[in-house]
Design a protein around this motif. Structure first.
Motif, PDB file in Angstrom:
ATOM      1  N   ALA A  67       0.809  -1.216   0.000  1.00 17.94           N
ATOM      2  CA  ALA A  67       0.000   0.000   0.000  1.00 17.94           C
ATOM      3  C   ALA A  67       0.840   1.262   0.000  1.00 17.94           C
ATOM      4  O   ALA A  67       0.301   2.357  -0.136  1.00 17.94           O
ATOM      5  N   LEU A  68       2.149   1.124   0.166  1.00 20.05           N
ATOM      6  CA  LEU A  68       3.021   2.289   0.191  1.00 20.05           C
ATOM      7  C   LEU A  68       3.531   2.589  -1.206  1.00 20.05           C
ATOM      8  O   LEU A  68       3.840   1.684  -1.973  1.00 20.05           O
ATOM      9  N   GLY A  69       3.635   3.891  -1.511  1.00 18.19           N
ATOM     10  CA  GLY A  69       4.109   4.297  -2.821  1.00 18.19           C
ATOM     11  C   GLY A  69       3.128   5.230  -3.491  1.00 18.19           C
ATOM     12  O   GLY A  69       2.208   5.760  -2.875  1.00 18.19           O
ATOM     13  N   GLY A  70       3.282   5.412  -4.784  1.00 16.05           N
ATOM     14  CA  GLY A  70       2.389   6.294  -5.520  1.00 16.05           C
ATOM     15  C   GLY A  70       1.099   5.608  -5.896  1.00 16.05           C
ATOM     16  O   GLY A  70       0.995   4.380  -5.900  1.00 16.05           O
ATOM     17  N   PRO A  71       0.062   6.372  -6.235  1.00 16.52           N
ATOM     18  CA  PRO A  71      -1.233   5.791  -6.588  1.00 16.52           C
ATOM     19  C   PRO A  71      -1.183   4.908  -7.832  1.00 16.52           C
ATOM     20  O   PRO A  71      -1.874   3.892  -7.892  1.00 16.52           O
ATOM     21  N   GLU A 202       2.413  10.752   2.464  1.00 17.95           N
ATOM     22  CA  GLU A 202       3.259  10.416   3.600  1.00 17.95           C
ATOM     23  C   GLU A 202       3.565  11.678   4.395  1.00 17.95           C
ATOM     24  O   GLU A 202       3.955  12.697   3.844  1.00 17.95           O
ATOM     25  N   GLN A 203       3.371  11.604   5.695  1.00 19.86           N
ATOM     26  CA  GLN A 203       3.595  12.761   6.536  1.00 19.86           C
ATOM     27  C   GLN A 203       4.964  12.661   7.214  1.00 19.86           C
ATOM     28  O   GLN A 203       5.332  11.617   7.739  1.00 19.86           O
ATOM     29  N   THR A 204       5.704  13.749   7.185  1.00 21.50           N
ATOM     30  CA  THR A 204       7.003  13.782   7.849  1.00 21.50           C
ATOM     31  C   THR A 204       7.290  15.207   8.297  1.00 21.50           C
ATOM     32  O   THR A 204       6.941  16.174   7.606  1.00 21.50           O
ATOM     33  N   PRO A 212       3.597  14.366  -2.451  1.00 23.48           N
ATOM     34  CA  PRO A 212       2.225  13.907  -2.684  1.00 23.48           C
ATOM     35  C   PRO A 212       2.152  12.664  -3.552  1.00 23.48           C
ATOM     36  O   PRO A 212       1.123  12.013  -3.632  1.00 23.48           O
ATOM     37  N   ALA A 213       3.257  12.319  -4.228  1.00 19.95           N
ATOM     38  CA  ALA A 213       3.259  11.126  -5.084  1.00 19.95           C
ATOM     39  C   ALA A 213       3.542   9.861  -4.295  1.00 19.95           C
ATOM     40  O   ALA A 213       3.525   8.766  -4.844  1.00 19.95           O
ATOM     41  N   THR A 214       3.848  10.000  -3.020  1.00 21.15           N
ATOM     42  CA  THR A 214       4.094   8.825  -2.182  1.00 21.15           C
ATOM     43  C   THR A 214       3.176   8.886  -0.972  1.00 21.15           C
ATOM     44  O   THR A 214       2.677   9.944  -0.591  1.00 21.15           O
ATOM     45  N   GLY A 215       2.982   7.766  -0.339  1.00 20.36           N
ATOM     46  CA  GLY A 215       2.118   7.721   0.826  1.00 20.36           C
ATOM     47  C   GLY A 215       1.454   6.370   0.931  1.00 20.36           C
ATOM     48  O   GLY A 215       1.935   5.379   0.377  1.00 20.36           O
ATOM     49  N   THR A 216       0.347   6.324   1.655  1.00 17.48           N
ATOM     50  CA  THR A 216      -0.385   5.076   1.844  1.00 17.48           C
ATOM     51  C   THR A 216      -1.666   5.114   1.031  1.00 17.48           C
ATOM     52  O   THR A 216      -2.444   6.066   1.124  1.00 17.48           O
ATOM     53  N   CYS A 217      -1.915   4.072   0.238  1.00 14.52           N
ATOM     54  CA  CYS A 217      -3.093   4.009  -0.613  1.00 14.52           C
ATOM     55  C   CYS A 217      -4.005   2.865  -0.166  1.00 14.52           C
ATOM     56  O   CYS A 217      -3.534   1.845   0.344  1.00 14.52           O
ATOM     57  N   LEU A 218      -5.286   3.057  -0.389  1.00 15.84           N
ATOM     58  CA  LEU A 218      -6.280   2.041  -0.076  1.00 15.84           C
ATOM     59  C   LEU A 218      -7.259   1.908  -1.241  1.00 15.84           C
ATOM     60  O   LEU A 218      -7.529   2.880  -1.958  1.00 15.84           O
ATOM     61  N   LEU A 219      -7.782   0.722  -1.407  1.00 13.80           N
ATOM     62  CA  LEU A 219      -8.740   0.448  -2.480  1.00 13.80           C
ATOM     63  C   LEU A 219     -10.138   0.895  -2.073  1.00 13.80           C
ATOM     64  O   LEU A 219     -10.582   0.642  -0.951  1.00 13.80           O
TER      65      LEU A 219
END
Length: 230
Positions: A67-71, A202-204, A212-219
């Motif tokens: 789930a980590l990475g770009g959409p 992803e928050q840091t 904004p191209a990385t982070g946690t994605c969900l279906l």
């Protein structure tokens, strides 16, 4: 009619009926390996070696969806989870569906689970596919944000579509391989579908700022197979 001739006629009809039955059984098995939507002729490839899309590289068990990475990367991972399976692995369709359930939003869990089940064989179909040692995988051709989604976003009222929500239409080729008797059989089918997902950047607190191209994605949801947004 002469009795001998009558017996000969009955015998011929019986043999013909048996041959027709055998043909129908063969066609049924062939169609089972091909899948209900496959229209291309099967190709027997007993001497083909492993390739980048060969069943030799199909994982032996269901693999978690990252789930980590770009959409776009996440959408591709969802596609792999939907289409890559092996009936000889000892796992069933519910095990493969669970990999997607683990990365589905809570608000859409039931609806998304129904979407996923529509892409996977039923337990009954799985049991029959297993008798043919059927494996399946996908090669992805395109992953694009469809125009219909861009139009929907442009026309939506503020807040109507949550930030981070996006749709990707994926096109590609579904591959299946198995055995008809002792003969290797392969079949392909062009597929298209849309994956709806949401990603949280992803928050840091450390520089540079979050990408904004990385982070946690969900279906969120899936379109019907071969009925995508365009």
């Amino acid at each position: 009619m002469d009795p001998t001739a009558r017996r000969r006629t009955v015998l011929i009809a019986t043999i013909a009926g048996g041959l027709i039955l055998l043909v129908l059984i063969g066609v049924g098995l062939y169609g089972l390996i091909r899948g209900p939507q496959t229209t291309e002729p099967a190709e027997r490839t007993p001497t083909d070696g492993p390739t980048a899309t060969s069943p030799a590289l199909v994982p032996a068990e269901p693999e978690p969806v990252v789930a980590l990475g770009g959409p776009e990367e996440f959408a591709a991972a969802v596609a792999e989870a939907l289409f890559v399976w092996d009936t000889t692995s000892g796992y069933g369709p519910a095990d493969y569906a669970q990999m997607l359930a683990d990365v589905t939003t809570d608000t859409e869990a039931d609806a998304a689970a129904s979407d996923v089940r529509a892409y996977l064989p039923t337990p009954e179909a799985w049991a029959q596919l297993r008798t043919h040692q059927t494996r399946q995988w996908i090669t992805i051709d395109t992953i694009e944000i469809p125009t219909a989604w861009e139009d929907a976003v442009a026309q939506a009222a503020p807040g109507q579509i949550p930030d981070g929500t996006v749709a990707y239409t994926i096109t590609g080729t579904r591959h299946r391989t198995g055995y008809w008797g002792t003969d290797p059989v392969t079949a392909t089918h062009q597929v298209a579908f849309t994956v709806f997902l949401t990603c949280t950047p992803e928050q840091t607190s450390a520089p540079p700022p979050a990408d904004p191209a990385t982070g946690t994605c969900l279906l969120l949801r899936l379109s019907q197979l071969d009925n995508p947004l365009r």
